[in-house]
Design a protein around this motif. Sequence first.
Motif, PDB file in Angstrom:
ATOM      1  N   GLU B 209     -25.363  52.171   7.012  1.00 27.80           N
ATOM      2  CA  GLU B 209     -24.013  52.725   7.034  1.00 27.80           C
ATOM      3  C   GLU B 209     -23.065  51.906   7.902  1.00 27.80           C
ATOM      4  OE1 GLU B 209     -23.995  56.656   8.574  1.00 27.80           O
ATOM      5  OE2 GLU B 209     -24.375  56.043  10.631  1.00 27.80           O
ATOM      6  N   ARG B 210     -23.608  51.024   8.695  1.00 27.32           N
ATOM      7  CA  ARG B 210     -22.730  50.155   9.462  1.00 27.32           C
ATOM      8  C   ARG B 210     -22.061  49.125   8.558  1.00 27.32           C
ATOM      9  NH1 ARG B 210     -26.786  47.818  13.772  1.00 27.32           N
ATOM     10  NH2 ARG B 210     -28.066  47.852  11.900  1.00 27.32           N
ATOM     11  N   TYR B 211     -22.632  48.895   7.371  1.00 30.98           N
ATOM     12  CA  TYR B 211     -22.129  47.855   6.476  1.00 30.98           C
ATOM     13  C   TYR B 211     -21.895  48.434   5.081  1.00 30.98           C
ATOM     14  CZ  TYR B 211     -24.183  45.279  10.350  1.00 30.98           C
ATOM     15  OH  TYR B 211     -24.526  44.829  11.601  1.00 30.98           O
ATOM     16  N   PRO B 212     -20.860  49.238   4.947  1.00 33.82           N
ATOM     17  CA  PRO B 212     -20.567  49.772   3.612  1.00 33.82           C
ATOM     18  C   PRO B 212     -20.158  48.664   2.659  1.00 33.82           C
ATOM     19  CG  PRO B 212     -18.741  50.196   5.113  1.00 33.82           C
ATOM     20  CD  PRO B 212     -19.861  49.616   5.946  1.00 33.82           C
ATOM     21  N   ILE B 213     -20.207  48.976   1.376  1.00 36.06           N
ATOM     22  CA  ILE B 213     -19.867  47.995   0.350  1.00 36.06           C
ATOM     23  C   ILE B 213     -18.347  47.868   0.244  1.00 36.06           C
ATOM     24  CG2 ILE B 213     -20.020  47.497  -2.132  1.00 36.06           C
ATOM     25  CD1 ILE B 213     -22.671  49.126  -2.062  1.00 36.06           C
ATOM     26  N   ASP B 214     -17.872  46.664   0.235  1.00 33.66           N
ATOM     27  CA  ASP B 214     -16.438  46.418   0.141  1.00 33.66           C
ATOM     28  C   ASP B 214     -15.966  46.654  -1.292  1.00 33.66           C
ATOM     29  OD1 ASP B 214     -14.342  43.442   0.696  1.00 33.66           O
ATOM     30  OD2 ASP B 214     -13.856  45.505   0.186  1.00 33.66           O
ATOM     31  N   GLY B 215     -15.038  47.579  -1.452  1.00 29.68           N
ATOM     32  CA  GLY B 215     -14.506  47.877  -2.780  1.00 29.68           C
ATOM     33  C   GLY B 215     -13.202  47.164  -3.065  1.00 29.68           C
ATOM     34  N   GLY B 216     -12.785  46.308  -2.149  1.00 33.01           N
ATOM     35  CA  GLY B 216     -11.585  45.503  -2.392  1.00 33.01           C
ATOM     36  C   GLY B 216     -10.338  46.097  -1.757  1.00 33.01           C
ATOM     37  N   VAL B 217      -9.301  45.300  -1.743  1.00 37.63           N
ATOM     38  CA  VAL B 217      -8.026  45.727  -1.171  1.00 37.63           C
ATOM     39  C   VAL B 217      -7.065  46.125  -2.273  1.00 37.63           C
ATOM     40  CG1 VAL B 217      -8.251  44.307   0.901  1.00 37.63           C
ATOM     41  CG2 VAL B 217      -7.152  43.351  -1.136  1.00 37.63           C
ATOM     42  N   PHE B 218      -6.114  46.953  -1.898  1.00 34.99           N
ATOM     43  CA  PHE B 218      -5.085  47.340  -2.867  1.00 34.99           C
ATOM     44  C   PHE B 218      -3.815  47.715  -2.113  1.00 34.99           C
ATOM     45  CE2 PHE B 218      -5.166  51.973  -2.293  1.00 34.99           C
ATOM     46  CZ  PHE B 218      -6.406  52.195  -1.742  1.00 34.99           C
ATOM     47  N   ASP B 219      -2.748  47.806  -2.860  1.00 36.21           N
ATOM     48  CA  ASP B 219      -1.447  48.143  -2.292  1.00 36.21           C
ATOM     49  C   ASP B 219      -0.874  49.364  -2.989  1.00 36.21           C
ATOM     50  OD1 ASP B 219      -1.090  44.674  -2.583  1.00 36.21           O
ATOM     51  OD2 ASP B 219      -1.344  45.698  -0.666  1.00 36.21           O
ATOM     52  N   VAL B 220      -0.036  50.062  -2.283  1.00 34.86           N
ATOM     53  CA  VAL B 220       0.739  51.151  -2.875  1.00 34.86           C
ATOM     54  C   VAL B 220       2.203  50.759  -2.782  1.00 34.86           C
ATOM     55  CG1 VAL B 220       1.388  53.563  -2.716  1.00 34.86           C
ATOM     56  CG2 VAL B 220      -0.981  52.886  -2.286  1.00 34.86           C
ATOM     57  N   GLN B 221       2.832  50.678  -3.919  1.00 40.60           N
ATOM     58  CA  GLN B 221       4.214  50.215  -3.947  1.00 40.60           C
ATOM     59  C   GLN B 221       5.168  51.321  -3.556  1.00 40.60           C
ATOM     60  OE1 GLN B 221       4.796  48.699  -7.882  1.00 40.60           O
ATOM     61  NE2 GLN B 221       3.195  47.172  -7.697  1.00 40.60           N
ATOM     62  N   ALA B 222       6.228  50.913  -2.936  1.00 38.82           N
ATOM     63  CA  ALA B 222       7.254  51.872  -2.578  1.00 38.82           C
ATOM     64  C   ALA B 222       7.831  52.499  -3.844  1.00 38.82           C
ATOM     65  CB  ALA B 222       8.354  51.172  -1.787  1.00 38.82           C
ATOM     66  N   GLY B 223       8.040  53.775  -3.800  1.00 39.00           N
ATOM     67  CA  GLY B 223       8.627  54.455  -4.933  1.00 39.00           C
ATOM     68  C   GLY B 223       7.628  54.955  -5.950  1.00 39.00           C
ATOM     69  N   ALA B 224       6.373  54.609  -5.786  1.00 32.73           N
ATOM     70  CA  ALA B 224       5.361  55.074  -6.749  1.00 32.73           C
ATOM     71  C   ALA B 224       5.088  56.546  -6.509  1.00 32.73           C
ATOM     72  CB  ALA B 224       4.089  54.255  -6.585  1.00 32.73           C
ATOM     73  N   THR B 225       5.149  57.329  -7.572  1.00 30.70           N
ATOM     74  CA  THR B 225       4.860  58.756  -7.417  1.00 30.70           C
ATOM     75  C   THR B 225       3.359  58.980  -7.352  1.00 30.70           C
ATOM     76  OG1 THR B 225       4.989  58.961  -9.811  1.00 30.70           O
ATOM     77  CG2 THR B 225       6.970  59.515  -8.557  1.00 30.70           C
ATOM     78  N   GLU B 226       2.649  58.220  -8.145  1.00 27.78           N
ATOM     79  CA  GLU B 226       1.206  58.274  -8.101  1.00 27.78           C
ATOM     80  C   GLU B 226       0.679  56.857  -8.251  1.00 27.78           C
ATOM     81  OE1 GLU B 226      -0.136  62.512  -9.978  1.00 27.78           O
ATOM     82  OE2 GLU B 226       0.618  61.001 -11.364  1.00 27.78           O
ATOM     83  N   ALA B 227      -0.547  56.674  -7.870  1.00 19.00           N
ATOM     84  CA  ALA B 227      -1.125  55.342  -7.967  1.00 19.00           C
ATOM     85  C   ALA B 227      -2.526  55.420  -8.540  1.00 19.00           C
ATOM     86  CB  ALA B 227      -1.161  54.689  -6.589  1.00 19.00           C
ATOM     87  N   LEU B 228      -2.810  54.551  -9.498  1.00 19.47           N
ATOM     88  CA  LEU B 228      -4.150  54.424 -10.054  1.00 19.47           C
ATOM     89  C   LEU B 228      -4.737  53.106  -9.591  1.00 19.47           C
ATOM     90  CD1 LEU B 228      -3.771  55.539 -13.781  1.00 19.47           C
ATOM     91  CD2 LEU B 228      -4.609  56.871 -11.850  1.00 19.47           C
ATOM     92  N   VAL B 229      -5.926  53.152  -9.046  1.00 17.31           N
ATOM     93  CA  VAL B 229      -6.550  51.945  -8.491  1.00 17.31           C
ATOM     94  C   VAL B 229      -7.916  51.756  -9.136  1.00 17.31           C
ATOM     95  CG1 VAL B 229      -7.298  50.729  -6.422  1.00 17.31           C
ATOM     96  CG2 VAL B 229      -5.409  52.390  -6.293  1.00 17.31           C
ATOM     97  N   PRO B 230      -8.070  50.746  -9.991  1.00 16.90           N
ATOM     98  CA  PRO B 230      -9.406  50.485 -10.550  1.00 16.90           C
ATOM     99  C   PRO B 230     -10.369  50.023  -9.458  1.00 16.90           C
ATOM    100  CG  PRO B 230      -7.689  49.307 -11.757  1.00 16.90           C
ATOM    101  CD  PRO B 230      -7.066  49.811 -10.505  1.00 16.90           C
ATOM    102  N   ILE B 231     -11.622  50.417  -9.599  1.00 15.16           N
ATOM    103  CA  ILE B 231     -12.658  49.968  -8.662  1.00 15.16           C
ATOM    104  C   ILE B 231     -13.671  49.153  -9.448  1.00 15.16           C
ATOM    105  CG2 ILE B 231     -14.413  50.652  -6.984  1.00 15.16           C
ATOM    106  CD1 ILE B 231     -13.123  53.436  -6.969  1.00 15.16           C
ATOM    107  N   VAL B 232     -13.899  47.936  -8.976  1.00 17.79           N
ATOM    108  CA  VAL B 232     -14.978  47.134  -9.547  1.00 17.79           C
ATOM    109  C   VAL B 232     -15.807  46.640  -8.377  1.00 17.79           C
ATOM    110  CG1 VAL B 232     -15.599  45.129 -10.940  1.00 17.79           C
ATOM    111  CG2 VAL B 232     -13.545  46.421 -11.478  1.00 17.79           C
ATOM    112  N   ALA B 233     -16.965  47.237  -8.204  1.00 19.90           N
ATOM    113  CA  ALA B 233     -17.810  46.859  -7.068  1.00 19.90           C
ATOM    114  C   ALA B 233     -18.487  45.530  -7.346  1.00 19.90           C
ATOM    115  CB  ALA B 233     -18.861  47.939  -6.823  1.00 19.90           C
TER     116      ALA B 233
END
Lengths: 179, 267
Positions: B209-233
Motif C-alpha cells: 500500500e505504500r506504492y499504489p498503482i499510478d493511474g495517470g494525471v488529469f485536469d479539470v477545466q474551468a467552467g466544466a459542469t462535469e468531468a469524465l476521466v478515462p482510466i487506463v492502468a
Amino acid sequence: MPRVAQGDDPEAINACIERYQGLVWSLTKNKLRDSEVEDAVQEIFIDLWKSAGRFDSAEGSETAFVATIARRRLIDRLRRRERQPTLQALPEPEDRQLEISAPSAEASAEAALAARAVNALAPEERRVVLLSVCHGLSHAEIADSTRLPLGTVKTYVRRGLMRVRERLLGSRPVLEGAL
Amino acid sequence: MRTSEERWLDLLVAEATQGLSPEERAELESLRRELPNEVRWDLEKAAAAIDLAGTPQERAGEGPPPELTARLQEQAARHFGFEAAPRVLPFPAAPRPAAPPLASGRPWLAVAASLLAAVLGWAVGRSGERPAPLPPPQSPLELAQAAAAAPEALVWTFKSPGEGDGELIGTVAWNPRSQAGLMRFRGLPANDPSREQYQLWIFDQAQDERYPIDGGVFDVQAGATEALVPIVAKLRVSRPTLFAVTVEKPGGVVVSSRERIAALASG
C-alpha cells in the motif's frame, strides 16, 4: 515506422512506444546508472521521432533501427559525463555465450547472426566486445579493467564488429587485411 | 593509402562503440570524403545487432515503470503537435437527456448510455436525413465508457476526504477484465495545469500500500459542469481496494506525499 514518420498517427506512435520501450529500457539499463535511465529513454524516443523518416526496411529491421538510434544517444551521454564504469557483474572471462533476446523474427535474424559471429571469437575477444558494445565501456576503461593493452582492446573490438558486419552483409570486408 | 584507411576504420569503430572527440570527428569527416561511407553505417548496424543479441530480455518486474509509458506518450504528443488523448472531457452545455440523480444507482452509466444513444440515434438517421457516419469507437473515452458499462465493472462513489470540503460528487467504474475504467466528477475544482494536476492512484490488494498503482494525471477545466476521466492502468490491477485522487505537481509524481487528497473511493 513510416506511419510514425508522418507524425499524424497517434495510434502508430503509441504502438511504437508500446513495442520498443522495453527494448530501449533494457539497452539503456545495461549502460547507464539507474538514476539516468528514465531521462535517457525519453531522450532516445525524441531522437526516434526525429529519425523515423530515415528508416529504410531494405537496410535492416525496425528493431535494429531503434537499437541504432538508442545507441547513438547512449554513447553521446556516456561521452558527455565523466566516464565511470557502470558494470553489472562482469561475465566470466572464460566463456559467455550471447543469448538471443530479440523480440521479433527480423531482429532475431540479425541478432542471431551477430551472436554466432561473436560466439566464434576467442573468449577474451568476446568479452572485450561485449564490454564495449553491450555495457558501453570505453576502450580505455576496458583496457584498465581487463589489463589488456589498449591497442589489443581496439583490435578486438574492431575485429568483432567487422565479423558481425560480414555476417550481416554476407560479403567480404571492404578493407583487405583489416582483420 | 593503408595508413589513412586503417585510421579511418579505427575512427569508425570508435564512433560505433564509444563516440568521438571533436578532433576525432573532424578527422573522420576529412577522411570520409575519400573513403566509402557505407562502412560507417554498417558498423553501427553491427554494433546494434550485437547489442540486441547481448542485452538480456526484461525479467518480470524489471521493465520500464508504467508512468514512463505515460510520459513517453505525452512527450510524443507534444513533439508531433497533436493533443494527447484528452484525459478530461467536460459535458457539453447543450441540452441532453435527463439523468437520474447522482446519488442513486449508476447515474454515470445512465448518462453515458443516453449520450451514446443520442449519438446512435442521430447517426442511424431519421426520415429525410442522411445518416452521418458513426464516430470511430476507439477514443479513450469511448473505450472507457464501454469498459465501465460492462456487467463486471466495479462502481464506487468518490467522497471528499474531509468534512466541509465542498460539494464533490463523483464515481469510479473499474472493469477488472479489460483493465480500464471511467471516473466522473462534479464539483472537483478546476486546476491550472502549469501549477498542479490531479493524479489518480489505485490501491491494489496485491501491492504494497505504500506504492499504489499510478493511474495517470488529469485536469479539470474551468467552467466544466462535469468531468469524465478515462482510466487506463499501465500496470495490471488485481483487486482494487481504494481509488485516490491527489493534487500533485505538473506531470505527476512517482510517489505521492498524500498531503493533498482530493477524493477517495472504496468498495
